[in-house]
Scaffold this motif. Sequence first.
Motif, PDB file in Angstrom:
ATOM      1  N   HIS A 110       0.845  -1.185   0.000  1.00 36.09           N
ATOM      2  CA  HIS A 110       0.000   0.000   0.000  1.00 36.09           C
ATOM      3  C   HIS A 110       0.883   1.237   0.000  1.00 36.09           C
ATOM      4  CE1 HIS A 110      -3.733  -2.154   0.691  1.00 36.09           C
ATOM      5  NE2 HIS A 110      -3.048  -2.907   1.521  1.00 36.09           N
ATOM      6  N   LEU A 111       0.387   2.290  -0.623  1.00 33.04           N
ATOM      7  CA  LEU A 111       1.103   3.554  -0.642  1.00 33.04           C
ATOM      8  C   LEU A 111       0.762   4.353   0.607  1.00 33.04           C
ATOM      9  CD1 LEU A 111       2.950   5.247  -2.618  1.00 33.04           C
ATOM     10  CD2 LEU A 111       0.877   6.609  -2.987  1.00 33.04           C
ATOM     11  N   TYR A 112       1.784   4.891   1.247  1.00 29.61           N
ATOM     12  CA  TYR A 112       1.624   5.768   2.411  1.00 29.61           C
ATOM     13  C   TYR A 112       2.247   7.108   2.090  1.00 29.61           C
ATOM     14  CZ  TYR A 112      -0.007   2.088   5.535  1.00 29.61           C
ATOM     15  OH  TYR A 112      -0.762   1.124   6.136  1.00 29.61           O
ATOM     16  N   THR A 113       1.719   8.166   2.678  1.00 25.90           N
ATOM     17  CA  THR A 113       2.211   9.515   2.421  1.00 25.90           C
ATOM     18  C   THR A 113       2.447  10.253   3.733  1.00 25.90           C
ATOM     19  OG1 THR A 113       0.053  10.624   2.389  1.00 25.90           O
ATOM     20  CG2 THR A 113       0.762   9.571   0.348  1.00 25.90           C
ATOM     21  N   TYR A 114       3.388  11.200   3.685  1.00 25.71           N
ATOM     22  CA  TYR A 114       3.582  12.097   4.826  1.00 25.71           C
ATOM     23  C   TYR A 114       4.151  13.419   4.323  1.00 25.71           C
ATOM     24  CZ  TYR A 114       8.409  10.240   4.884  1.00 25.71           C
ATOM     25  OH  TYR A 114       9.685   9.854   4.565  1.00 25.71           O
ATOM     26  N   HIS A 115       3.859  14.489   5.066  1.00 27.16           N
ATOM     27  CA  HIS A 115       4.290  15.828   4.665  1.00 27.16           C
ATOM     28  C   HIS A 115       5.805  15.933   4.591  1.00 27.16           C
ATOM     29  CE1 HIS A 115       0.191  17.059   5.918  1.00 27.16           C
ATOM     30  NE2 HIS A 115       0.353  17.942   4.958  1.00 27.16           N
ATOM     31  N   ASN A 116       6.252  16.669   3.596  1.00 28.07           N
ATOM     32  CA  ASN A 116       7.673  16.883   3.380  1.00 28.07           C
ATOM     33  C   ASN A 116       7.872  18.357   3.056  1.00 28.07           C
ATOM     34  OD1 ASN A 116      10.403  16.526   2.712  1.00 28.07           O
ATOM     35  ND2 ASN A 116       9.879  16.283   0.576  1.00 28.07           N
ATOM     36  N   PRO A 117       8.538  19.109   3.905  1.00 29.93           N
ATOM     37  CA  PRO A 117       9.124  18.720   5.188  1.00 29.93           C
ATOM     38  C   PRO A 117       8.090  18.764   6.308  1.00 29.93           C
ATOM     39  CG  PRO A 117       9.617  21.017   4.766  1.00 29.93           C
ATOM     40  CD  PRO A 117       8.830  20.514   3.569  1.00 29.93           C
ATOM     41  N   GLY A 118       8.504  18.282   7.462  1.00 35.47           N
ATOM     42  CA  GLY A 118       7.689  18.426   8.655  1.00 35.47           C
ATOM     43  C   GLY A 118       7.267  17.148   9.336  1.00 35.47           C
ATOM     44  N   GLU A 119       7.268  16.028   8.622  1.00 33.50           N
ATOM     45  CA  GLU A 119       6.865  14.765   9.245  1.00 33.50           C
ATOM     46  C   GLU A 119       7.878  13.683   8.917  1.00 33.50           C
ATOM     47  OE1 GLU A 119       2.029  15.144   9.481  1.00 33.50           O
ATOM     48  OE2 GLU A 119       2.851  14.067   7.776  1.00 33.50           O
ATOM     49  N   GLU A 120       7.758  12.596   9.652  1.00 34.74           N
ATOM     50  CA  GLU A 120       8.598  11.419   9.452  1.00 34.74           C
ATOM     51  C   GLU A 120       7.711  10.252   9.041  1.00 34.74           C
ATOM     52  OE1 GLU A 120      11.948  11.499   9.674  1.00 34.74           O
ATOM     53  OE2 GLU A 120      11.814  13.625  10.147  1.00 34.74           O
ATOM     54  N   VAL A 121       8.332   9.150   8.631  1.00 31.12           N
ATOM     55  CA  VAL A 121       7.570   7.995   8.164  1.00 31.12           C
ATOM     56  C   VAL A 121       6.624   7.448   9.240  1.00 31.12           C
ATOM     57  CG1 VAL A 121       9.245   6.186   8.722  1.00 31.12           C
ATOM     58  CG2 VAL A 121       7.712   5.932   6.739  1.00 31.12           C
ATOM     59  N   ALA A 122       6.957   7.614  10.504  1.00 28.47           N
ATOM     60  CA  ALA A 122       6.080   7.138  11.582  1.00 28.47           C
ATOM     61  C   ALA A 122       4.724   7.844  11.550  1.00 28.47           C
ATOM     62  CB  ALA A 122       6.743   7.335  12.940  1.00 28.47           C
ATOM     63  N   GLN A 123       4.646   8.974  10.884  1.00 27.81           N
ATOM     64  CA  GLN A 123       3.395   9.722  10.779  1.00 27.81           C
ATOM     65  C   GLN A 123       2.696   9.498   9.434  1.00 27.81           C
ATOM     66  OE1 GLN A 123       5.844  13.144  11.743  1.00 27.81           O
ATOM     67  NE2 GLN A 123       4.307  13.751  13.244  1.00 27.81           N
ATOM     68  N   ALA A 124       3.220   8.597   8.633  1.00 26.09           N
ATOM     69  CA  ALA A 124       2.651   8.342   7.315  1.00 26.09           C
ATOM     70  C   ALA A 124       1.263   7.714   7.424  1.00 26.09           C
ATOM     71  CB  ALA A 124       3.575   7.420   6.521  1.00 26.09           C
ATOM     72  N   VAL A 125       0.446   8.030   6.428  1.00 22.85           N
ATOM     73  CA  VAL A 125      -0.932   7.547   6.381  1.00 22.85           C
ATOM     74  C   VAL A 125      -1.184   6.957   4.996  1.00 22.85           C
ATOM     75  CG1 VAL A 125      -3.358   8.250   6.538  1.00 22.85           C
ATOM     76  CG2 VAL A 125      -1.651   9.335   7.999  1.00 22.85           C
ATOM     77  N   SER A 126      -1.886   5.823   4.954  1.00 18.65           N
ATOM     78  CA  SER A 126      -2.214   5.211   3.670  1.00 18.65           C
ATOM     79  C   SER A 126      -3.290   6.022   2.968  1.00 18.65           C
ATOM     80  CB  SER A 126      -2.679   3.771   3.867  1.00 18.65           C
ATOM     81  OG  SER A 126      -3.961   3.745   4.458  1.00 18.65           O
ATOM     82  N   LEU A 127      -3.521   5.720   1.720  1.00 18.78           N
ATOM     83  CA  LEU A 127      -4.541   6.441   0.966  1.00 18.78           C
ATOM     84  C   LEU A 127      -5.942   6.175   1.517  1.00 18.78           C
ATOM     85  CD1 LEU A 127      -3.282   6.158  -2.715  1.00 18.78           C
ATOM     86  CD2 LEU A 127      -2.849   7.928  -1.004  1.00 18.78           C
ATOM     87  N   ASN A 128      -6.105   5.059   2.242  1.00 15.72           N
ATOM     88  CA  ASN A 128      -7.418   4.788   2.851  1.00 15.72           C
ATOM     89  C   ASN A 128      -7.468   5.167   4.328  1.00 15.72           C
ATOM     90  OD1 ASN A 128      -5.963   2.699   3.942  1.00 15.72           O
ATOM     91  ND2 ASN A 128      -7.132   1.066   2.973  1.00 15.72           N
ATOM     92  N   GLY A 129      -6.444   5.929   4.795  1.00 13.91           N
ATOM     93  CA  GLY A 129      -6.487   6.506   6.134  1.00 13.91           C
ATOM     94  C   GLY A 129      -5.839   5.713   7.257  1.00 13.91           C
ATOM     95  N   ARG A 130      -5.188   4.619   6.942  1.00 14.90           N
ATOM     96  CA  ARG A 130      -4.527   3.811   7.969  1.00 14.90           C
ATOM     97  C   ARG A 130      -3.153   4.393   8.310  1.00 14.90           C
ATOM     98  NH1 ARG A 130      -4.504  -2.662   8.515  1.00 14.90           N
ATOM     99  NH2 ARG A 130      -3.672  -2.608  10.620  1.00 14.90           N
ATOM    100  N   ILE A 131      -2.839   4.518   9.597  1.00 16.36           N
ATOM    101  CA  ILE A 131      -1.554   5.058  10.046  1.00 16.36           C
ATOM    102  C   ILE A 131      -0.484   3.966   9.947  1.00 16.36           C
ATOM    103  CG2 ILE A 131      -0.330   6.085  11.997  1.00 16.36           C
ATOM    104  CD1 ILE A 131      -3.075   7.170  12.905  1.00 16.36           C
ATOM    105  N   TYR A 132       0.701   4.338   9.472  1.00 24.35           N
ATOM    106  CA  TYR A 132       1.792   3.362   9.265  1.00 24.35           C
ATOM    107  C   TYR A 132       2.117   2.578  10.533  1.00 24.35           C
ATOM    108  CZ  TYR A 132       6.425   1.430   8.650  1.00 24.35           C
ATOM    109  OH  TYR A 132       7.472   0.578   8.626  1.00 24.35           O
ATOM    110  N   THR A 133       2.116   3.214  11.676  1.00 27.19           N
ATOM    111  CA  THR A 133       2.518   2.533  12.913  1.00 27.19           C
ATOM    112  C   THR A 133       1.500   1.503  13.390  1.00 27.19           C
ATOM    113  OG1 THR A 133       1.610   4.383  14.193  1.00 27.19           O
ATOM    114  CG2 THR A 133       3.987   4.413  13.732  1.00 27.19           C
ATOM    115  N   GLU A 134       0.303   1.485  12.783  1.00 32.63           N
ATOM    116  CA  GLU A 134      -0.666   0.431  13.117  1.00 32.63           C
ATOM    117  C   GLU A 134      -0.194  -0.879  12.583  1.00 32.63           C
ATOM    118  OE1 GLU A 134      -4.496   1.549  11.632  1.00 32.63           O
ATOM    119  OE2 GLU A 134      -4.682   3.223  12.994  1.00 32.63           O
TER     120      GLU A 134
END
Length: 70
Positions: free
Chosen positions: A46-70
């Motif tokens: 799945h593709l995950y996205t996070y703001h650049n700059p300002g966030e890290e991968v731990a804050q990434a969210v999938s296109l369907n709203g799932r947080i990476y750390t879940e």
Amino acid sequence: MGGTYRTVCVRTCDGYYFPISFETTPDHFREDEQTCQRMCPAADVHLYTYHNPGEEVAQAVSLNGRIYTE
């Protein structure tokens, strides 16, 4: 937060991720998602996205709203 994002492709079996785009906008997320699928055709990814700059991968969210750390 900036107006651009980083996108990463995440394997759901183990959470391993690799970069797709280092600086993109939401209108390119579907293209990045297709690239992610093509690069790992034998795995559930799945593709995950996070703001650049300002966030890290731990804050990434999938296109369907799932947080990476879940």
